[in-house]
Write an enzyme that holds these catalytic residues in place. Structure first.
Site, mmCIF file in Angstrom:
data_model
loop_
_atom_site.group_PDB
_atom_site.id
_atom_site.type_symbol
_atom_site.label_atom_id
_atom_site.label_comp_id
_atom_site.label_asym_id
_atom_site.label_seq_id
_atom_site.Cartn_x
_atom_site.Cartn_y
_atom_site.Cartn_z
ATOM 1 N N LYS A 179 0.858 -1.181 0.000
ATOM 2 C CA LYS A 179 0.000 0.000 0.000
ATOM 3 C C LYS A 179 0.893 1.229 0.000
ATOM 4 O O LYS A 179 1.666 1.456 0.927
ATOM 5 C CB LYS A 179 -0.903 -0.003 1.225
ATOM 6 C CG LYS A 179 -1.757 1.263 1.332
ATOM 7 C CD LYS A 179 -2.763 1.181 2.460
ATOM 8 C CE LYS A 179 -3.567 2.461 2.562
ATOM 9 N NZ LYS A 179 -4.569 2.395 3.644
ATOM 10 N N ARG A 189 -10.698 9.948 1.780
ATOM 11 C CA ARG A 189 -10.569 10.634 3.075
ATOM 12 C C ARG A 189 -11.692 11.654 3.255
ATOM 13 O O ARG A 189 -12.128 11.901 4.374
ATOM 14 C CB ARG A 189 -9.182 11.272 3.197
ATOM 15 C CG ARG A 189 -8.091 10.197 3.294
ATOM 16 C CD ARG A 189 -6.680 10.759 3.303
ATOM 17 N NE ARG A 189 -5.696 9.693 3.236
ATOM 18 C CZ ARG A 189 -4.391 9.877 3.068
ATOM 19 N NH1 ARG A 189 -3.914 11.115 2.952
ATOM 20 N NH2 ARG A 189 -3.572 8.846 3.013
ATOM 21 N N LYS A 203 1.205 9.928 5.497
ATOM 22 C CA LYS A 203 1.309 8.602 6.115
ATOM 23 C C LYS A 203 2.595 7.913 5.670
ATOM 24 O O LYS A 203 2.691 6.689 5.661
ATOM 25 C CB LYS A 203 0.072 7.775 5.758
ATOM 26 C CG LYS A 203 -1.250 8.387 6.250
ATOM 27 C CD LYS A 203 -2.430 7.412 6.104
ATOM 28 C CE LYS A 203 -3.710 8.015 6.685
ATOM 29 N NZ LYS A 203 -4.869 7.078 6.597
ATOM 30 N N GLU A 219 7.631 -6.619 1.534
ATOM 31 C CA GLU A 219 6.385 -6.452 2.306
ATOM 32 C C GLU A 219 5.458 -7.646 2.092
ATOM 33 O O GLU A 219 4.863 -8.167 3.039
ATOM 34 C CB GLU A 219 5.664 -5.164 1.880
ATOM 35 C CG GLU A 219 6.368 -3.887 2.291
ATOM 36 C CD GLU A 219 6.137 -3.517 3.755
ATOM 37 O OE1 GLU A 219 5.422 -4.271 4.458
ATOM 38 O OE2 GLU A 219 6.682 -2.495 4.202
ATOM 39 N N LYS A 234 -2.188 -1.487 -3.829
ATOM 40 C CA LYS A 234 -3.039 -0.298 -3.777
ATOM 41 C C LYS A 234 -2.204 0.964 -3.822
ATOM 42 O O LYS A 234 -1.206 1.023 -3.107
ATOM 43 C CB LYS A 234 -3.838 -0.364 -2.468
ATOM 44 C CG LYS A 234 -4.631 0.844 -2.133
ATOM 45 C CD LYS A 234 -5.238 0.666 -0.762
ATOM 46 C CE LYS A 234 -6.034 1.900 -0.424
ATOM 47 N NZ LYS A 234 -6.545 1.854 0.928
ATOM 48 N N SER A 260 -10.210 5.510 -4.666
ATOM 49 C CA SER A 260 -11.149 6.617 -4.859
ATOM 50 C C SER A 260 -10.688 7.638 -5.907
ATOM 51 O O SER A 260 -11.491 8.102 -6.713
ATOM 52 C CB SER A 260 -11.366 7.312 -3.511
ATOM 53 O OG SER A 260 -10.133 7.748 -2.971
ATOM 54 N N TYR A 299 -15.175 0.969 -6.841
ATOM 55 C CA TYR A 299 -16.446 1.645 -6.583
ATOM 56 C C TYR A 299 -17.382 1.501 -7.784
ATOM 57 O O TYR A 299 -18.544 1.853 -7.703
ATOM 58 C CB TYR A 299 -16.190 3.124 -6.247
ATOM 59 C CG TYR A 299 -15.284 3.265 -5.040
ATOM 60 C CD1 TYR A 299 -15.797 3.100 -3.753
ATOM 61 C CD2 TYR A 299 -13.920 3.475 -5.181
ATOM 62 C CE1 TYR A 299 -14.964 3.167 -2.643
ATOM 63 C CE2 TYR A 299 -13.073 3.545 -4.084
ATOM 64 C CZ TYR A 299 -13.607 3.394 -2.816
ATOM 65 O OH TYR A 299 -12.781 3.450 -1.719
HETATM 66 C C1 PBG Z 1 -7.212 3.780 5.483
HETATM 67 C C2 PBG Z 1 -7.652 3.444 4.115
HETATM 68 C C3 PBG Z 1 -7.492 4.303 3.028
HETATM 69 C C4 PBG Z 1 -8.101 3.687 1.940
HETATM 70 C C5 PBG Z 1 -8.616 2.448 2.373
HETATM 71 N N1 PBG Z 1 -8.315 2.305 3.743
HETATM 72 C C6 PBG Z 1 -6.915 5.667 2.938
HETATM 73 C C7 PBG Z 1 -5.633 5.970 3.577
HETATM 74 O O1 PBG Z 1 -4.747 5.138 3.736
HETATM 75 O O2 PBG Z 1 -5.492 7.143 3.939
HETATM 76 C C8 PBG Z 1 -8.170 4.313 0.579
HETATM 77 C C9 PBG Z 1 -9.170 3.798 -0.363
HETATM 78 C C10 PBG Z 1 -9.467 4.689 -1.499
HETATM 79 O O3 PBG Z 1 -8.816 5.742 -1.708
HETATM 80 O O4 PBG Z 1 -10.387 4.347 -2.232
HETATM 81 N N2 PBG Z 1 -6.770 2.789 6.300
#
Ligand code: PBG
Length: 309
Positions: A179, A189, A203, A219, A234, A260, A299
């Site tokens: 990720k 968010r 992050k 990982e 991701k 997203s 989505y």
């Molecule tokens: C947070 C989480 C995130 C997403 C899924 N779980 C965002 C982040 O790490 O800030 C993102 C999913 C998306 O953008 O569709 N644990």
């Protein structure tokens, strides 16, 4: 006859945003076409998913701000939104639909990080402790798959141990193994209301550097070794090379998350007339499958499944 890659509704996982209330369908400005829904509407979505042959629904809670704390302890409440939604969907759908529950503290923390903060940084080991409790809480509510998206080190092994210890050996783990610290999570968010809490903080101390590829192998190796059943990459489309590398290296199913920001790019381009939505979305799905993904979180899941019918 000679097509190399196939796409079927069973390859899809549909992420939904759940909030308090009844009969609620609240549009998300940065994700046109996606709503925050109340539990009763989520149950309807689940029934639609079953009818369309979608494998799983993934639930993300929109936690009321007054329930957020520095340590995200509401994640451990058996009556929080994600647990109530899980129970309601499980009750109405039985085993016909898989339920994926996210493990990370960001929906519950005042600072919007995925873990607890000690000495101004997210503390790995203290966070893992809480994540085990969160995973158990969600397993007790009836989820099929625990999906740790927090990116703490060592959490897969600890969560596996915790689940097995309480009779949840049958609950699978889909680890967010690779990720990346990505700008493409912006609309998510907004959707869960963590953007304000995070206030522009990054992050990067726990999510991966977009510059790195070999690191994804390390990982993934840790997570598989610790007991992950499915590993995730991701975001999706900007990281097809990572999906392909992990697919070639490890004989485990890979999930791709079309996040997203990717959804927004395609949707907004389609709305402005720049793209043919159906053609572009289906092409993106095939691209994930061609790269080596077994399943795709998107989505567009409901729409794709309808197109495939
Ligand atoms: C947070 C989480 C995130 C997403 C899924 N779980 C965002 C982040 O790490 O800030 C993102 C999913 C998306 O953008 O569709 N644990």
């Amino acid at each position: 006859m000679i097509q190399e890659t196939t796409l079927h509704p069973s390859h899809l996982i549909w992420p939904i945003f759940v909030k308090e209330g009844t009969g609620v369908r609240e549009p998300i400005a940065t994700m046109p076409g996606v709503d925050r829904v109340s539990i009763d509407v989520a149950v309807e979505c689940a029934a639609q998913a079953v009818a369309l042959g979608i494998s799983c629904i993934a639930i993300f809670p929109v936690t009321p701000p007054e329930l957020k704390t520095d340590d995200g302890r509401h994640a451990l409440s058996p009556d929080n939104l994600i647990c109530r939604a899980t129970r309601a969907i499980r009750e109405s759908c039985g085993d016909a639909l898989g339920i994926v529950c996210d493990v990370a503290l960001d929906p519950y923390t005042t600072h919007g990080h995925d873990g607890v903060i000690i000495d101004q940084d997210v503390a790995n080991d203290a966070t893992v402790e809480i994540l085990c409790g969160q995973a158990l809480n969600q397993a007790r509510a009836g989820c099929t798959v625990i999906a740790p998206s927090d990116m703490m080190d060592g959490r897969i092994g600890r969560i596996r141990q915790a689940l097995d210890g309480e009779g949840f050996a049958h609950v699978a783990i889909m680890s967010y193994a690779a990720k990346y610290a990505s700008a493409f999570y912006g609309p998510f968010r907004d959707a869960v209301g963590s953007a304000k809490n995070l206030g522009g903080a990054s992050k990067k101390t726990y999510q991966m550097d977009p510059a790195n590829s070999n690191e994804s192998l390390r990982e993934a190796a840790f997570d598989i070794d610790e007991g992950a059943d499915i590993i995730m990459v991701k975001p999706g489309m900007p990281y097809l090379d990572i999906i392909r590398r992990l697919h070639d290296h490890f004989p485990v199913p890979i999930a791709a998350y079309q996040v997203s920001g990717e959804y927004a790019m395609i949707k907004l381009a389609a709305q402005s007339g720049s793209l043919d939505e159906r053609a572009a979305v289906l092409e993106s799905m095939l691209a994930f499958r061609r790269a080596g993904a077994s399943c795709i979180l998107t989505y567009f899941a409901k729409q794709v499944a309808e197109w495939l019918q």
